[in-house]
Design a protein around this motif. Structure first.
Motif, PDB file in Angstrom:
ATOM      1  N   GLN A  21       7.693 -51.465  27.621  1.00  0.00           N
ATOM      2  CA  GLN A  21       7.496 -52.877  27.303  1.00  0.00           C
ATOM      3  C   GLN A  21       6.426 -53.497  28.185  1.00  0.00           C
ATOM      4  N   PHE A  22       6.448 -53.185  29.474  1.00  0.00           N
ATOM      5  CA  PHE A  22       5.428 -53.713  30.377  1.00  0.00           C
ATOM      6  C   PHE A  22       4.050 -53.188  30.008  1.00  0.00           C
ATOM      7  N   ALA A  23       3.959 -51.916  29.618  1.00  0.00           N
ATOM      8  CA  ALA A  23       2.671 -51.345  29.218  1.00  0.00           C
ATOM      9  C   ALA A  23       2.138 -52.032  27.957  1.00  0.00           C
ATOM     10  N   LEU A  24       3.004 -52.310  26.991  1.00  0.00           N
ATOM     11  CA  LEU A  24       2.569 -53.018  25.783  1.00  0.00           C
ATOM     12  C   LEU A  24       2.109 -54.433  26.104  1.00  0.00           C
ATOM     13  N   SER A  26       0.889 -55.496  28.956  1.00  0.00           N
ATOM     14  CA  SER A  26      -0.374 -55.385  29.678  1.00  0.00           C
ATOM     15  C   SER A  26      -1.524 -55.092  28.717  1.00  0.00           C
ATOM     16  N   HIS A  27      -1.307 -54.197  27.771  1.00  0.00           N
ATOM     17  CA  HIS A  27      -2.340 -53.866  26.790  1.00  0.00           C
ATOM     18  C   HIS A  27      -2.662 -55.079  25.914  1.00  0.00           C
ATOM     19  N   ALA A  28      -1.648 -55.812  25.495  1.00  0.00           N
ATOM     20  CA  ALA A  28      -1.859 -57.012  24.689  1.00  0.00           C
ATOM     21  C   ALA A  28      -2.643 -58.071  25.470  1.00  0.00           C
ATOM     22  N   THR A  29      -2.363 -58.192  26.755  1.00  0.00           N
ATOM     23  CA  THR A  29      -3.100 -59.143  27.595  1.00  0.00           C
ATOM     24  C   THR A  29      -4.563 -58.751  27.714  1.00  0.00           C
ATOM     25  N   HIS A  30      -4.836 -57.451  27.849  1.00  0.00           N
ATOM     26  CA  HIS A  30      -6.221 -57.002  27.929  1.00  0.00           C
ATOM     27  C   HIS A  30      -6.963 -57.238  26.615  1.00  0.00           C
ATOM     28  N   ILE A  31      -6.302 -57.030  25.497  1.00  0.00           N
ATOM     29  CA  ILE A  31      -6.921 -57.303  24.206  1.00  0.00           C
ATOM     30  C   ILE A  31      -7.204 -58.789  24.052  1.00  0.00           C
ATOM     31  N   ALA A  32      -6.279 -59.625  24.454  1.00  0.00           N
ATOM     32  CA  ALA A  32      -6.487 -61.074  24.372  1.00  0.00           C
ATOM     33  C   ALA A  32      -7.652 -61.506  25.265  1.00  0.00           C
ATOM     34  N   GLN A  33      -7.770 -60.911  26.444  1.00  0.00           N
ATOM     35  CA  GLN A  33      -8.883 -61.257  27.335  1.00  0.00           C
ATOM     36  C   GLN A  33     -10.217 -60.808  26.743  1.00  0.00           C
ATOM     37  N   ALA A  34     -10.251 -59.636  26.130  1.00  0.00           N
ATOM     38  CA  ALA A  34     -11.484 -59.162  25.489  1.00  0.00           C
ATOM     39  C   ALA A  34     -11.879 -60.080  24.342  1.00  0.00           C
ATOM     40  N   ALA A  35     -10.913 -60.529  23.554  1.00  0.00           N
ATOM     41  CA  ALA A  35     -11.196 -61.439  22.451  1.00  0.00           C
ATOM     42  C   ALA A  35     -11.698 -62.787  22.967  1.00  0.00           C
ATOM     43  N   ALA A  91       3.639 -60.316  22.959  1.00  0.00           N
ATOM     44  CA  ALA A  91       3.532 -58.864  22.978  1.00  0.00           C
ATOM     45  C   ALA A  91       4.604 -58.281  22.053  1.00  0.00           C
ATOM     46  N   THR A  92       4.259 -57.167  21.431  1.00  0.00           N
ATOM     47  CA  THR A  92       5.222 -56.469  20.584  1.00  0.00           C
ATOM     48  C   THR A  92       6.450 -56.109  21.422  1.00  0.00           C
ATOM     49  N   SER A  93       7.611 -56.355  20.860  1.00  0.00           N
ATOM     50  CA  SER A  93       8.847 -56.163  21.615  1.00  0.00           C
ATOM     51  C   SER A  93       9.446 -54.782  21.362  1.00  0.00           C
ATOM     52  N   VAL A  94       9.775 -54.102  22.439  1.00  0.00           N
ATOM     53  CA  VAL A  94      10.492 -52.828  22.372  1.00  0.00           C
ATOM     54  C   VAL A  94      11.959 -53.070  22.725  1.00  0.00           C
ATOM     55  N   LEU A  95      12.179 -53.940  23.671  1.00  0.00           N
ATOM     56  CA  LEU A  95      13.542 -54.289  24.076  1.00  0.00           C
ATOM     57  C   LEU A  95      14.051 -55.439  23.212  1.00  0.00           C
ATOM     58  N   PRO A  96      15.256 -55.342  22.690  1.00  0.00           N
ATOM     59  CA  PRO A  96      15.784 -56.422  21.858  1.00  0.00           C
ATOM     60  C   PRO A  96      15.924 -57.721  22.652  1.00  0.00           C
ATOM     61  N   PHE A  97      15.688 -58.803  21.975  1.00  0.00           N
ATOM     62  CA  PHE A  97      15.855 -60.152  22.518  1.00  0.00           C
ATOM     63  C   PHE A  97      14.868 -60.482  23.642  1.00  0.00           C
ATOM     64  N   LEU A  98      13.791 -59.727  23.757  1.00  0.00           N
ATOM     65  CA  LEU A  98      12.807 -59.996  24.798  1.00  0.00           C
ATOM     66  C   LEU A  98      11.456 -60.273  24.142  1.00  0.00           C
ATOM     67  N   THR A  99      10.940 -61.475  24.341  1.00  0.00           N
ATOM     68  CA  THR A  99       9.602 -61.814  23.851  1.00  0.00           C
ATOM     69  C   THR A  99       8.775 -62.233  25.054  1.00  0.00           C
ATOM     70  N   LEU A 100       7.686 -61.532  25.268  1.00  0.00           N
ATOM     71  CA  LEU A 100       6.807 -61.824  26.392  1.00  0.00           C
ATOM     72  C   LEU A 100       5.550 -62.520  25.888  1.00  0.00           C
ATOM     73  N   PRO A 101       5.268 -63.728  26.389  1.00  0.00           N
ATOM     74  CA  PRO A 101       4.073 -64.432  25.941  1.00  0.00           C
ATOM     75  C   PRO A 101       2.808 -63.799  26.518  1.00  0.00           C
ATOM     76  N   VAL A 102       1.747 -63.874  25.740  1.00  0.00           N
ATOM     77  CA  VAL A 102       0.436 -63.384  26.151  1.00  0.00           C
ATOM     78  C   VAL A 102      -0.522 -64.562  26.094  1.00  0.00           C
ATOM     79  N   HIS A 103      -1.300 -64.724  27.148  1.00  0.00           N
ATOM     80  CA  HIS A 103      -2.254 -65.831  27.225  1.00  0.00           C
ATOM     81  C   HIS A 103      -3.507 -65.356  27.939  1.00  0.00           C
ATOM     82  N   ALA A 104      -4.659 -65.676  27.372  1.00  0.00           N
ATOM     83  CA  ALA A 104      -5.925 -65.354  28.019  1.00  0.00           C
ATOM     84  C   ALA A 104      -6.899 -66.489  27.737  1.00  0.00           C
ATOM     85  N   GLU A 105      -7.746 -66.770  28.708  1.00  0.00           N
ATOM     86  CA  GLU A 105      -8.720 -67.847  28.549  1.00  0.00           C
ATOM     87  C   GLU A 105     -10.029 -67.454  29.202  1.00  0.00           C
TER      88      GLU A 105
END
Length: 121
Positions: A21-24, A26-35, A91-105
């Motif tokens: 979950q942490f790896a996903l 982190s990857h989502a955050t990097h994609i958001a920063q690139a965008a 971020a895509t959730s692997v663990l149930p009931f856990l949603t991690l926000p992603v933010h990049a600016e």
């Protein structure tokens, strides 16, 4: 021996899923920063607009964010002096009931043509 295994096995699986979950995230955050960076490049160009920044960020998200970043949103602004692009989602959730926000600016000054003073060449 089996009692310890009954307790340890689910705990180890939960730890493994937390690492994934942490790896996903982190990857989502990097994609958001690139965008956000790509959108900023388009928005801060001399003839750029906030819409161009949104389009630039959307191209990157369309190409990269199908798996790790869900529900992405783009907010672009441009003034006479600065431009900024903000990407948000979860971020895509692997663990149930856990949603991690992603933010990049990404933000920076806009490009302007400033002529050299006469006689400075």
């Amino acid at each position: 021996m089996s009692a310890e295994l009954v307790i340890a096995a689910p705990l180890l699986l939960l730890i493994l899923l937390a690492i994934v979950q942490f790896a996903l995230w982190s990857h989502a955050t990097h994609i958001a920063q690139a965008a956000a960076s790509q959108g900023l490049t388009a928005a801060r160009a001399q003839q750029g607009t906030a819409a161009a920044g949104t389009a630039g960020a959307k191209r990157v998200l369309d190409a990269l964010a199908r798996g790790p970043l869900t529900g992405p949103g783009i907010d672009s602004t441009r003034t006479a002096e600065s431009a900024s692009v903000r990407i948000f989602g979860t971020a895509t959730s692997v663990l149930p009931f856990l949603t991690l926000p992603v933010h990049a600016e990404a933000s920076g000054p806009v490009e302007r043509f400033v002529p050299l003073p006469a006689g400075s060449r």
